[in-house]
Each structure stands twice: as structure tokens, then as C-alpha cells.
Motif scaffolding. Structure first.
Motif, PDB file in Angstrom:
ATOM      1  N   LYS A 122       0.788  -1.235   0.000  1.00  0.00           N
ATOM      2  CA  LYS A 122       0.000   0.000   0.000  1.00  0.00           C
ATOM      3  C   LYS A 122       0.821   1.286   0.000  1.00  0.00           C
ATOM      4  O   LYS A 122       0.542   2.180  -0.801  1.00  0.00           O
ATOM      5  CB  LYS A 122      -1.002  -0.012   1.143  1.00  0.00           C
ATOM      6  N   PRO A 123       1.833   1.441   0.861  1.00  0.00           N
ATOM      7  CA  PRO A 123       2.605   2.698   0.821  1.00  0.00           C
ATOM      8  C   PRO A 123       3.333   2.901  -0.519  1.00  0.00           C
ATOM      9  O   PRO A 123       3.346   4.005  -1.051  1.00  0.00           O
ATOM     10  CB  PRO A 123       3.618   2.551   1.958  1.00  0.00           C
ATOM     11  N   VAL A 124       3.884   1.822  -1.075  1.00  0.00           N
ATOM     12  CA  VAL A 124       4.579   1.918  -2.356  1.00  0.00           C
ATOM     13  C   VAL A 124       3.577   2.252  -3.455  1.00  0.00           C
ATOM     14  O   VAL A 124       3.823   3.106  -4.310  1.00  0.00           O
ATOM     15  CB  VAL A 124       5.326   0.601  -2.686  1.00  0.00           C
ATOM     16  N   TYR A 125       2.424   1.582  -3.432  1.00  0.00           N
ATOM     17  CA  TYR A 125       1.411   1.828  -4.450  1.00  0.00           C
ATOM     18  C   TYR A 125       0.886   3.254  -4.373  1.00  0.00           C
ATOM     19  O   TYR A 125       0.650   3.877  -5.407  1.00  0.00           O
ATOM     20  CB  TYR A 125       0.255   0.827  -4.335  1.00  0.00           C
ATOM     21  N   ALA A 126       0.704   3.779  -3.181  1.00  0.00           N
ATOM     22  CA  ALA A 126       0.216   5.155  -3.041  1.00  0.00           C
ATOM     23  C   ALA A 126       1.175   6.138  -3.719  1.00  0.00           C
ATOM     24  O   ALA A 126       0.737   7.041  -4.441  1.00  0.00           O
ATOM     25  CB  ALA A 126       0.038   5.502  -1.568  1.00  0.00           C
ATOM     26  N   TRP A 127       2.467   5.949  -3.492  1.00  0.00           N
ATOM     27  CA  TRP A 127       3.458   6.818  -4.152  1.00  0.00           C
ATOM     28  C   TRP A 127       3.466   6.603  -5.656  1.00  0.00           C
ATOM     29  O   TRP A 127       3.527   7.555  -6.430  1.00  0.00           O
ATOM     30  CB  TRP A 127       4.857   6.568  -3.583  1.00  0.00           C
ATOM     31  N   PHE A 128       3.390   5.355  -6.074  1.00  0.00           N
ATOM     32  CA  PHE A 128       3.360   5.028  -7.502  1.00  0.00           C
ATOM     33  C   PHE A 128       2.131   5.650  -8.162  1.00  0.00           C
ATOM     34  O   PHE A 128       2.226   6.279  -9.223  1.00  0.00           O
ATOM     35  CB  PHE A 128       3.346   3.507  -7.694  1.00  0.00           C
ATOM     36  N   PHE A 129       0.975   5.486  -7.521  1.00  0.00           N
ATOM     37  CA  PHE A 129      -0.282   6.003  -8.057  1.00  0.00           C
ATOM     38  C   PHE A 129      -0.227   7.520  -8.224  1.00  0.00           C
ATOM     39  O   PHE A 129      -0.546   8.051  -9.287  1.00  0.00           O
ATOM     40  CB  PHE A 129      -1.425   5.586  -7.118  1.00  0.00           C
ATOM     41  N   ARG A 130       0.185   8.210  -7.181  1.00  0.00           N
ATOM     42  CA  ARG A 130       0.252   9.681  -7.248  1.00  0.00           C
ATOM     43  C   ARG A 130       1.314  10.153  -8.244  1.00  0.00           C
ATOM     44  O   ARG A 130       1.077  11.063  -9.031  1.00  0.00           O
ATOM     45  CB  ARG A 130       0.538  10.257  -5.868  1.00  0.00           C
ATOM     46  N   GLY A 131       2.492   9.541  -8.169  1.00  0.00           N
ATOM     47  CA  GLY A 131       3.577   9.938  -9.071  1.00  0.00           C
ATOM     48  C   GLY A 131       3.252   9.684 -10.528  1.00  0.00           C
ATOM     49  O   GLY A 131       3.505  10.536 -11.391  1.00  0.00           O
ATOM     50  N   THR A 132       2.674   8.530 -10.796  1.00  0.00           N
ATOM     51  CA  THR A 132       2.301   8.187 -12.174  1.00  0.00           C
ATOM     52  C   THR A 132       1.194   9.113 -12.673  1.00  0.00           C
ATOM     53  O   THR A 132       1.256   9.600 -13.807  1.00  0.00           O
ATOM     54  CB  THR A 132       1.866   6.714 -12.268  1.00  0.00           C
TER      55      THR A 132
END
Length: 187
Positions: free
Chosen positions: A157-167
């Protein structure tokens, strides 16, 4: 030219167009990163397919005019909108409806791209269907590659949140650049 040659030729053209159409791929990515379930992705892809098929057919039959500059700018705008929406919408349950509306614009983009080559007049329906099949095969291939990656990322979840926002932010910036460029505002 025989029927099977037309079928394979237009399937190949559809595949080439979707795989080299970075704007369509970016739009698809912006939609996919937000989808939480396979059924949501299926609805999104189906809505996009139906919508772009409608406007592609209408344009190919000469029933809807195609204005490439405005259509290409509209496609860039759809990319920007979806990327921004990714930041603010809490539920993407109804995103397939938005995808349908935006798919109408993307279908005109497909029609604009194929207008250079044209559809085989003796096999108009066959070439239209085959081109769409090629587009869908390309989209499904992209989904088949990205979906397992997103499923794995979503578990962190923390990695995905950053990935989602950054992407989403990167997609917005690229879409905005294309919008400016396509409207002729870039220096």
C-alpha cells in the motif's frame, strides 16, 4: 485483395496504431492504475471499445466530420482530466461511464489516423471490424502485462500510493504538454 488479406492487414493496422499511439496508451494507463478490481477494468475496456467503435464507424462512413487538430487536443484533454481525477475521486465505480464519453473522442482520433490509409471499400465493414479487433488485441495485451504488476504493487500500500500519485502526476504533465503542443501554443 481477398477477404483474409484485408482482415489481417487491418488487424495489424489496429495493433500498430494502439501500440504506437502513446496518447491512447497513456489514457489507458491513467484508467488502469485506479481500477481496483478486474470487473472494473473489464467495464472500462468494454465502454472504451464500444464508444470508440461508434465514432470510428460514423467517421469512416462520413457521417461525422473529423477535425484532427481539435480531436488530438481533445484526446490530450481527456488524459489530463483522468490524471487529475485520480487524485480527487474516492470511488472509481462509475468510471466506465466517463471512459465511454472519452472513448467517443478517441474513436475520432482512430478515424483520423486511419484516414491516411483509408478503409478497403469492397470490404468496408470487414476492414472496420478488423481494425477494431487489432486495437482491442493491443489493449488487452497491455492490460495483460500491466494488471499483474499493479496487483503486486497494490499489495504494498505505501509503495502503491506513491506510484499512483507519481504516475498520475506524470501523466497529467505529459497530457498538458500534448494539449499545449496540439493547440499550437508551444513556442
Amino acid at each position: 485483395m481477398d477477404l483474409m488479406t484485408v482482415v489481417f492487414m487491418y488487424i495489424n493496422l489496429g495493433l500498430e496504431h494502439i501500440l504506437s499511439g502513446y496518447d491512447h496508451l497513456l489514457f489507458l494507463l491513467a484508467l488502469l492504475i485506479a481500477a481496483e478490481r478486474f470487473t472494473a477494468i473489464l467495464k472500462i475496456i468494454t465502454a472504451f471499445t464500444i464508444a470508440h467503435s461508434i465514432t470510428l464507424c460514423l467517421a469512416a462512413l462520413g457521417l461525422v466530420p473529423v477535425y484532427p487538430k481539435w480531436i488530438e487536443a481533445g484526446i490530450a484533454l481527456t488524459i489530463c482530466y483522468v490524471a487529475v481525477e485520480n487524485f480527487f475521486v474516492k470511488s472509481f465505480h462509475w468510471r466506465w461511464i466517463l471512459t465511454f464519453v472519452f472513448g467517443l473522442i478517441h474513436g475520432l482520433g482512430f478515424a483520423s489516423a486511419i484516414s491516411e490509409i483509408g478503409f478497403h471499400q469492397s470490404y468496408l465493414v470487414t476492414s472496420l471490424i478488423s481494425f477494431n479487433v487489432g486495437i482491442e488485441l493491443g489493449q488487452l495485451g497491455i492490460v495483460a502485462i500491466l494488471l499483474p504488476l499493479f496487483v503486486q504493487l497494490r499489495r504494498r500500500k505505501p509503495v502503491y500510493a506513491w506510484f499512483f500519485r507519481g504516475t498520475s502526476a506524470c501523466i497529467f504533465v505529459i497530457g498538458l504538454y500534448w494539449l499545449i503542443q496540439r493547440l499550437g501554443w508551444a513556442a
